[in-house]
Design an enzyme around this catalytic site. Structure first.
Site, PDB file in Angstrom:
ATOM      1  N   GLY A  30      47.456  67.378  -2.780  1.00 15.87           N
ATOM      2  CA  GLY A  30      48.535  68.303  -3.484  1.00 15.87           C
ATOM      3  C   GLY A  30      48.561  67.926  -4.907  1.00 15.87           C
ATOM      4  N   ASP A  85      36.311  69.226   3.867  1.00 14.42           N
ATOM      5  CA  ASP A  85      37.654  69.632   3.568  1.00 14.42           C
ATOM      6  C   ASP A  85      37.899  70.394   4.535  1.00 14.42           C
ATOM      7  OD1 ASP A  85      36.668  71.779   2.555  1.00 14.42           O
ATOM      8  OD2 ASP A  85      37.218  71.802   0.704  1.00 14.42           O
ATOM      9  N   GLY A 104      41.622  74.392   3.619  1.00 18.20           N
ATOM     10  CA  GLY A 104      42.948  75.293   2.969  1.00 18.20           C
ATOM     11  C   GLY A 104      42.964  75.457   1.616  1.00 18.20           C
ATOM     12  N   CYS A 122      20.098  55.797 -15.202  1.00 15.68           N
ATOM     13  CA  CYS A 122      19.812  56.916 -14.546  1.00 15.68           C
ATOM     14  C   CYS A 122      18.689  57.437 -14.861  1.00 15.68           C
ATOM     15  CB  CYS A 122      20.907  57.892 -14.496  1.00 15.68           C
ATOM     16  SG  CYS A 122      20.774  59.013 -16.252  1.00 15.68           S
ATOM     17  N   CYS A 163      18.449  59.380 -18.111  1.00 12.99           N
ATOM     18  CA  CYS A 163      18.450  58.683 -19.464  1.00 12.99           C
ATOM     19  C   CYS A 163      17.200  57.653 -19.439  1.00 12.99           C
ATOM     20  CB  CYS A 163      19.805  57.600 -19.431  1.00 12.99           C
ATOM     21  SG  CYS A 163      21.128  58.465 -19.619  1.00 12.99           S
ATOM     22  N   HIS A 172      22.851  62.739 -14.602  1.00 16.55           N
ATOM     23  CA  HIS A 172      23.458  61.725 -15.428  1.00 16.55           C
ATOM     24  C   HIS A 172      25.229  61.554 -15.032  1.00 16.55           C
ATOM     25  CE1 HIS A 172      24.860  58.929 -18.731  1.00 16.55           C
ATOM     26  NE2 HIS A 172      25.871  60.023 -18.963  1.00 16.55           N
ATOM     27  N   ASP A 197      36.931  62.245  -4.500  1.00 17.61           N
ATOM     28  CA  ASP A 197      35.803  63.302  -4.569  1.00 17.61           C
ATOM     29  C   ASP A 197      36.508  64.106  -5.747  1.00 17.61           C
ATOM     30  OD1 ASP A 197      36.831  66.252  -3.716  1.00 17.61           O
ATOM     31  OD2 ASP A 197      37.707  64.729  -2.576  1.00 17.61           O
ATOM     32  N   CYS A 241      22.223  53.364 -20.100  1.00 16.02           N
ATOM     33  CA  CYS A 241      22.477  54.110 -19.048  1.00 16.02           C
ATOM     34  C   CYS A 241      21.126  54.020 -18.037  1.00 16.02           C
ATOM     35  CB  CYS A 241      22.723  55.441 -18.903  1.00 16.02           C
ATOM     36  SG  CYS A 241      22.840  56.291 -17.368  1.00 16.02           S
ATOM     37  N   ASP A 294      46.023  71.809   5.970  1.00 11.86           N
ATOM     38  CA  ASP A 294      47.503  71.216   5.452  1.00 11.86           C
ATOM     39  C   ASP A 294      47.711  72.448   4.609  1.00 11.86           C
ATOM     40  OD1 ASP A 294      45.385  70.755   3.678  1.00 11.86           O
ATOM     41  OD2 ASP A 294      46.846  69.695   2.231  1.00 11.86           O
TER      42      ASP A 294
END
Ligand SMILES: [Zn+2]
Length: 441
Positions: free
Chosen positions: A283, A127, A130, A370, A373, A399, A330, A368, A206
């Site tokens: 914003g 980023d 800002g 992952c 799990c 997870h 994100d 799940c 910005d």
């Protein structure tokens, strides 16, 4: 409900030979499948700008829509990049401000850029810095602006916090929260830092505003952000030409304008008029118009520019933004929530520290796949988090990050497969419970 298309790739040589470092054609976006328009589509003529696609970067491709986990300090807290790759993450986002403060952008430049520095083989974002700079010393989700003097101090400055940043026409002056030293961020400084950090995708500097700022302040701020955007593009082009030995870094312009349709549309046209590679939707936006806001911006944007929604926080917002043209998203929430024991599942979010999990030897989420799990129980993760053991942060974060990465993977499949609307309705009903949306999830 969807149609398959293939658009041409961007072709904007910037002086480098094709395929060589600095060659802009190393970054491009292609649409794979578009959502079809509907009677209630929020875009022009009922358009729905949702789509699947591929962002090509010098460090690899990102299939979109995609979730972009946030590793603020060039690190996911408690989770290694290898584990992020294993759970399916395609790309990571780091914060320019934090890396500027520590270890300093020169270190990452000398290391060969953000991806190499953190041993992450894939695409990266930074980023502009800002948001962090303008948030210094203020409360959660609040940022400073020039007209704060007209507001009650409690509205802006969090209790017990010292104001550390001041916005002016040229940029932001701030005191380092690390050591109190004074610094300045501007369009040129942000570009210089981000070029040295070396991420594949960067954002223009910005001005952030809050929903509390006056209409006239928002108008002035949008114009100021446009002036800063032009300066970012000029400095980006200068640095790209100066640093031709480096892989091309794409630059996204950021559209502000708070909740005002006319300001958002105006800002989007301004950003679309500049030579940006993509657009960031930034914003403060009220939840009820988050999809509309994406559509207003997409109305003005060329289709071959990818669209990133900055800092999105909830499952229903993700669906609204995807449907209306968001490509990447994100959010720090999955990791932050994980460390507090809040676990995301397809049937909602729960706190693993609830008493009933003490003897629960089931996985965090049934079904799940992952790593957590497949190998660990709720009782064990609950114990680790209560004991503040680092492994608890690791397992819970894996997870939750997997939840969002997989959610976006499934959304992408639903658009390609032509069943997005059904998938959205089923997923939201399951997550929030039929008929009722719980805020903050
Ligand atoms: Zn899991």
């Amino acid at each position: 409900m969807s149609e398959r298309t293939a658009t041409g790739l961007l072709d904007h040589p910037r002086g480098a030979e094709p395929g060589k470092p600095g060659d802009r054609s190393a970054f491009s976006f292609e649409t794979v499948t578009r959502l079809s328009s509907t009677a209630d589509g929020l875009g022009r003529d009922g358009a729905r700008y949702g789509r699947t696609g591929i962002i090509h970067t010098p460090h690899g491709d990102i299939k979109t829509p995609a979730f972009v986990p946030v590793g603020t300090q060039a690190a996911m807290k408690a989770v290694l990049p290898e584990q992020m790759k294993d759970l399916g993450a395609q790309c990571l986002l780091a914060n320019a401000f934090h890396l500027f403060e520590r270890p300093g952008e020169d270190v990452l430049d000398a290391a060969g850029g953000l991806a190499r520095f953190m041993n992450w083989g894939g695409p990266t974002f930074t980023d502009s810095g800002g948001f962090q700079v303008m948030s210094l010393g203020v409360g959660f989700k609040k940022t400073l602006a020039m007209d704060v003097t007209g507001m009650k101090s409690d509205d802006i400055i969090a209790k017990g916090k010292e104001r550390l940043a001041w916005v002016d026409e040229d940029g932001v002056t701030f005191k380092s929260p690390l050591n109190g030293s004074s610094h300045r961020f501007s369009a040129e400084i942000s570009m210089g830092i981000q070029h040295k950090l070396g991420a594949d995708i960067m954002f223009a500097f910005d001005e952030l505003t809050t929903l509390m700022n006056t209409r006239s302040y928002q108008e002035n701020s949008v114009e100021r952000t446009f002036r800063w955007a032009k300066r970012c593009v000029a400095e980006h082009e200068r640095l790209t030409a100066e640093r031709l030995g480096k892989p091309y870094q794409a630059l996204y312009g950021v559209v502000q304008g708070a909740n005002y349709e006319d300001l958002r549309r105006h800002a989007a046209e301004q950003i679309a008029s500049l030579d940006f590679d993509g657009v960031g939707i930034g914003g403060a936006i009220e939840k009820r118009i988050i999809g509309n806001t994406c559509a207003w911006i997409c109305d003005a944007m060329p289709e071959n520019r990818p669209r990133h929604v900055l800092g999105i926080a909830s499952v229903d917002d993700i669906f609204a933004c995807v449907e209306n043209g968001g490509d990447t998203f994100d959010c720090v929430a999955p990791a932050r929530c994980a460390r507090n024991g809040a676990i995301y599942t397809r049937s909602g979010r729960y706190n693993i520290k609830r008493a009933e999990n003490k003897f629960n030897f089931e996985p965090l989420e049934e079904g799940c796949d992952c790593y957590t799990c497949r190998n660990y129980s709720r009782a064990y993760v609950d114990h680790l988090l209560r004991a503040r053991e680092f492994n608890g942060f690791t397992l819970a974060t894996i997870h939750n990050e997997h939840f969002f990465v997989k959610l976006l993977d499934d959304i992408r499949a639903s658009i390609d497969g032509g069943y997005f609307d059904e998938f959205r309705d089923e997923t939201l009903a399951h997550f929030y419970g039929d008929g009722e949306r719980r805020p903050g999830l």
